[in-house]
Design an enzyme around this catalytic site. Sequence first.
Site, PDB file in Angstrom:
ATOM      1  N   GLU A  69     -10.005  -5.721  -7.051  1.00 58.34           N
ATOM      2  CA  GLU A  69      -9.442  -4.280  -7.093  1.00 58.34           C
ATOM      3  C   GLU A  69     -10.293  -3.451  -6.334  1.00 58.34           C
ATOM      4  O   GLU A  69      -9.806  -2.360  -5.659  1.00 58.34           O
ATOM      5  CB  GLU A  69      -8.838  -3.997  -8.163  1.00 58.34           C
ATOM      6  CG  GLU A  69      -7.356  -4.972  -8.711  1.00 58.34           C
ATOM      7  CD  GLU A  69      -6.247  -4.733  -7.815  1.00 58.34           C
ATOM      8  OE1 GLU A  69      -6.145  -3.708  -6.945  1.00 58.34           O
ATOM      9  OE2 GLU A  69      -5.219  -5.704  -7.795  1.00 58.34           O
ATOM     10  N   TYR A  96      -4.503   3.587 -10.807  1.00 62.00           N
ATOM     11  CA  TYR A  96      -3.923   2.330 -10.193  1.00 62.00           C
ATOM     12  C   TYR A  96      -4.618   1.230 -10.717  1.00 62.00           C
ATOM     13  O   TYR A  96      -3.935   0.372 -10.765  1.00 62.00           O
ATOM     14  CB  TYR A  96      -4.136   2.704  -8.660  1.00 62.00           C
ATOM     15  CG  TYR A  96      -3.822   1.350  -7.976  1.00 62.00           C
ATOM     16  CD1 TYR A  96      -2.484   0.887  -7.629  1.00 62.00           C
ATOM     17  CD2 TYR A  96      -5.286   0.719  -7.382  1.00 62.00           C
ATOM     18  CE1 TYR A  96      -2.725  -0.188  -7.016  1.00 62.00           C
ATOM     19  CE2 TYR A  96      -5.060  -0.684  -6.820  1.00 62.00           C
ATOM     20  CZ  TYR A  96      -3.746  -0.957  -6.644  1.00 62.00           C
ATOM     21  OH  TYR A  96      -3.807  -2.100  -6.049  1.00 62.00           O
ATOM     22  N   ASP A 155       0.120   2.130  -5.495  1.00 57.30           N
ATOM     23  CA  ASP A 155      -0.745   2.536  -4.238  1.00 57.30           C
ATOM     24  C   ASP A 155       0.125   3.128  -3.323  1.00 57.30           C
ATOM     25  O   ASP A 155       1.285   3.268  -3.420  1.00 57.30           O
ATOM     26  CB  ASP A 155      -1.691   1.163  -3.956  1.00 57.30           C
ATOM     27  CG  ASP A 155      -0.962   0.197  -3.455  1.00 57.30           C
ATOM     28  OD1 ASP A 155       0.291   0.197  -3.263  1.00 57.30           O
ATOM     29  OD2 ASP A 155      -1.667  -0.738  -2.793  1.00 57.30           O
TER      30      ASP A 155
END
Length: 356
Positions: A45, A125, A143
């Site tokens: 991520e 996020y 996102d």
Amino acid sequence: MKHENLTSEMMFMEIQEPLLKWYRENARDLPWRRTNDPYRIWISEIMLQQTRVAAVLGYYARFLEAFPTVQILAEAPEEQLMKLWEGLGYYSRARNLQRAAQVIAKQGFPDTYEDLLKLPGIGDYTASAIASAAFGRREAAVDGNVLRVATRIADCHDDILDVKVKKAIREQVQAIMPDTAAEIRIFNQAMMELGATVCVPNGAPKCESCPVKDICLSRQRGTSENLPVKKAKKERKVEEKTVLLLLRDGKVALRKRPNAGLLAGLWEFPNVEGTLDEQAVPAAVEALRLTPKAWRSKQSAKHIFSHVEWHMTGYTLEVTGEGVDELLWVDAEELTAHAVPSAFSRYYAEAKEQLK
Ligand code: SF4
């Protein structure tokens, strides 16, 4: 253009089933999707922030080979970490990863959105993405892909750069998330995958292959290509710099950037603010306690960061003299071992050429 209220429009519980079915049949097979390990999901991520999947794959594999556990990452030498990150950009991500790894190594991996948010480098996020994919928690990870898909399905024309709008979209996406951990783990991924491969930006979305085409309001109304709405971004600040490629006895000078700010703590070629002409360069060289001996070349380069643009003029010259202490003189091989950010890639290539 008609403005819709996303709050009412996003109550499309019906998208859940076709979306998950489509994802199971069509998702790209990516290494971080084959695991529930929070460490691996977290690394992916962070790498995927501002960076394309194709560019991340190699870095991800090399990084995990070098740092297979959070403990090893926590104790890794900074130079090795930066070297493995070299070329990915946004270097503060790597620094934050290590700072967070040091916390995790002591306290264990946080398993809630709220606790994940406390770690350095983890925002809304990323906390949601890890909480859902690794721990099956019902947290919507929103996102750019998800914002596009959500506003198109709901035909919402609000400005997605407005934090209130973004928050409302997150709440609505969360409201339509599944209940079981197994499905939660893939729901966010499915929304993102739809945005990345079908409901694509820049041009027409591929609505014919979309699993929610019968539900999507913007498709029915022909407004998909106008969505999402974003107000104009602020212009980037332009900074001019003069880069000095200083050669002495088969070595080139590097120095370390300050420990805070852009590209903090990385190696760079000495440089000064502003664009110096040939007449002004000797004084800049002398300020480093060196004497210019011979000119080699001049090269211009530009590098674009998210908020700043560097417009650089570089001079390659041979020098003599002691030089200030902060300069590190490296040969071609040692240069390769130092993490010089890609903002200087033009000069890095030139230095390699000169040191051959
Ligand atoms: Fe996007 Fe088209 Fe699917 Fe709507 S139908 S979500 S616009 S791809």
